[in-house]
Scaffold this motif. Sequence first.
Motif, PDB file in Angstrom:
ATOM      1  N   GLY A   1       0.775  -1.231   0.000  1.00 50.06           N
ATOM      2  CA  GLY A   1       0.000   0.000   0.000  1.00 50.06           C
ATOM      3  C   GLY A   1       0.801   1.273   0.000  1.00 50.06           C
ATOM      4  N   ILE A   2       2.136   1.180   0.005  1.00 49.57           N
ATOM      5  CA  ILE A   2       2.966   2.372  -0.045  1.00 49.57           C
ATOM      6  C   ILE A   2       4.174   2.082  -0.932  1.00 49.57           C
ATOM      7  CG2 ILE A   2       4.054   1.689   2.143  1.00 49.57           C
ATOM      8  CD1 ILE A   2       4.581   4.664   2.662  1.00 49.57           C
TER       9      ILE A   2
ATOM     10  N   ALA B   1       9.752   3.134   2.678  1.00 50.56           N
ATOM     11  CA  ALA B   1       8.480   2.818   3.323  1.00 50.56           C
ATOM     12  C   ALA B   1       8.665   2.292   4.744  1.00 50.56           C
ATOM     13  CB  ALA B   1       7.710   1.805   2.482  1.00 50.56           C
TER      14      ALA B   1
ATOM     15  N   TYR C   1       7.311   3.809   8.269  1.00 52.21           N
ATOM     16  CA  TYR C   1       6.476   2.986   9.152  1.00 52.21           C
ATOM     17  C   TYR C   1       7.052   2.976  10.573  1.00 52.21           C
ATOM     18  CZ  TYR C   1       4.037  -1.210  10.843  1.00 52.21           C
ATOM     19  OH  TYR C   1       3.276  -2.097  11.564  1.00 52.21           O
TER      20      TYR C   1
ATOM     21  N   HIS D   1       7.482  12.027   1.454  1.00 56.72           N
ATOM     22  CA  HIS D   1       6.227  11.542   2.029  1.00 56.72           C
ATOM     23  C   HIS D   1       5.705  12.598   2.991  1.00 56.72           C
ATOM     24  CE1 HIS D   1       3.321   8.536   3.465  1.00 56.72           C
ATOM     25  NE2 HIS D   1       3.599   8.948   4.695  1.00 56.72           N
TER      26      HIS D   1
ATOM     27  N   PRO E   1       2.170  13.343   4.897  1.00 58.75           N
ATOM     28  CA  PRO E   1       0.768  13.030   5.186  1.00 58.75           C
ATOM     29  C   PRO E   1       0.036  14.228   5.795  1.00 58.75           C
ATOM     30  CG  PRO E   1       2.172  12.142   6.893  1.00 58.75           C
ATOM     31  CD  PRO E   1       3.086  12.818   5.908  1.00 58.75           C
TER      32      PRO E   1
ATOM     33  N   GLN F   1       0.093   4.790  12.643  1.00 59.19           N
ATOM     34  CA  GLN F   1       0.537   4.261  11.345  1.00 59.19           C
ATOM     35  C   GLN F   1      -0.462   4.557  10.237  1.00 59.19           C
ATOM     36  OE1 GLN F   1       0.992   0.282  12.723  1.00 59.19           O
ATOM     37  NE2 GLN F   1       3.095   0.574  13.445  1.00 59.19           N
ATOM     38  N   GLN F   2      -1.753   4.448  10.542  1.00 59.93           N
ATOM     39  CA  GLN F   2      -2.770   4.724   9.530  1.00 59.93           C
ATOM     40  C   GLN F   2      -2.726   6.179   9.079  1.00 59.93           C
ATOM     41  OE1 GLN F   2      -4.798   2.588   7.906  1.00 59.93           O
ATOM     42  NE2 GLN F   2      -3.730   0.954   8.999  1.00 59.93           N
TER      43      GLN F   2
ATOM     44  N   VAL G   1       1.455   6.974   7.893  1.00 60.08           N
ATOM     45  CA  VAL G   1       1.991   6.178   6.784  1.00 60.08           C
ATOM     46  C   VAL G   1       1.041   6.169   5.588  1.00 60.08           C
ATOM     47  CG1 VAL G   1       2.847   3.905   6.075  1.00 60.08           C
ATOM     48  CG2 VAL G   1       3.263   4.715   8.403  1.00 60.08           C
ATOM     49  N   TYR G   2      -0.220   5.887   5.858  1.00 65.98           N
ATOM     50  CA  TYR G   2      -1.179   5.701   4.767  1.00 65.98           C
ATOM     51  C   TYR G   2      -2.070   6.912   4.515  1.00 65.98           C
ATOM     52  CZ  TYR G   2       0.211   0.850   5.407  1.00 65.98           C
ATOM     53  OH  TYR G   2       0.942  -0.309   5.533  1.00 65.98           O
TER      54      TYR G   2
ATOM     55  N   HIS H   1      -4.705   7.893   6.204  1.00 67.58           N
ATOM     56  CA  HIS H   1      -6.109   7.616   6.468  1.00 67.58           C
ATOM     57  C   HIS H   1      -6.563   8.331   7.740  1.00 67.58           C
ATOM     58  CE1 HIS H   1      -5.511   3.508   4.248  1.00 67.58           C
ATOM     59  NE2 HIS H   1      -5.543   4.543   3.426  1.00 67.58           N
TER      60      HIS H   1
END
Length: 264
Positions: free
Chosen positions: A62-63, A68, A72, A139, A141, A221-222, A225-226, A228
């Motif tokens: 997913g990344i 990555a 994480y 990166h 977020p 992490q959500q 990293v992602y 969300h």
Amino acid sequence: MNEMLEAVWRYRHFIVSSIKNDLRSRFARSKLGALWMILQPLAQVAIYSLVLSRIMSAKLPGISNPYAYSIYLLAGMQGWSLFNEIVSRSLTVFVDNGRLLKKIVFPRVCLPLITVGSALVNNVMLFLVMIVVFAMLGHFPVIALLWMPVLMVITAAFSLGLGLLLGVLNVFVRDIAQFMMVVLQLWFWLTPVVYMASIVPPSLHSLMQLNPMYWIIDGYQQTLVYGHGLDAMNFVPVVIASLVLLVISLFLFRKAAPDMVDVL
């Protein structure tokens, strides 16, 4: 409870000044000063990245970022460092300040609040540096900027509830602090900070999810990293557990406070 809150409000300036003094005293004779608060977790991340990056990077779907796994790791360490600092310092906060408690009259509940305030300042500084590192790694977020205060408050509440409970008990049974330092090390490895939950056998997932720190670290992490948002339903049990711990620890603290100074 209202009396305790009123006492904290009356001594708010004492708490703020004590947080400043705590931060200054920890690095008073250090040339790098507060940078050590940031360098230590970053060095830990660098070591884990060098050792485990090739193994774990293939297991992080997913990344697509080549860094990555480092991203994480940074996300997980952001949450764990706050939890670990509050709990480990709260364990001995009354024992370490025994002389102060005997010489100066002030609400004793101020001491764990000073610990939490100092840890939050450290954690915010680490977060700011981490955002810079993320940007350098390509990166960024944006959504994390919105959710990070919520995550920090939840983490601090859970950590304070647990740390205050154990800190009071440690006044009367000093082995608790030594025992909990071992438990914290084991707890770290039972929480998916340096590894992904996906590598754990499915039969153990339900057991792993009983760990409140699993959901807290997953939240970091959500978001980091992602990108969300937080799933509120996942955090309902954690918030309830935090509130229960806070109520129990404050009740025990009120009952034990008159005897603590004599024991110390």
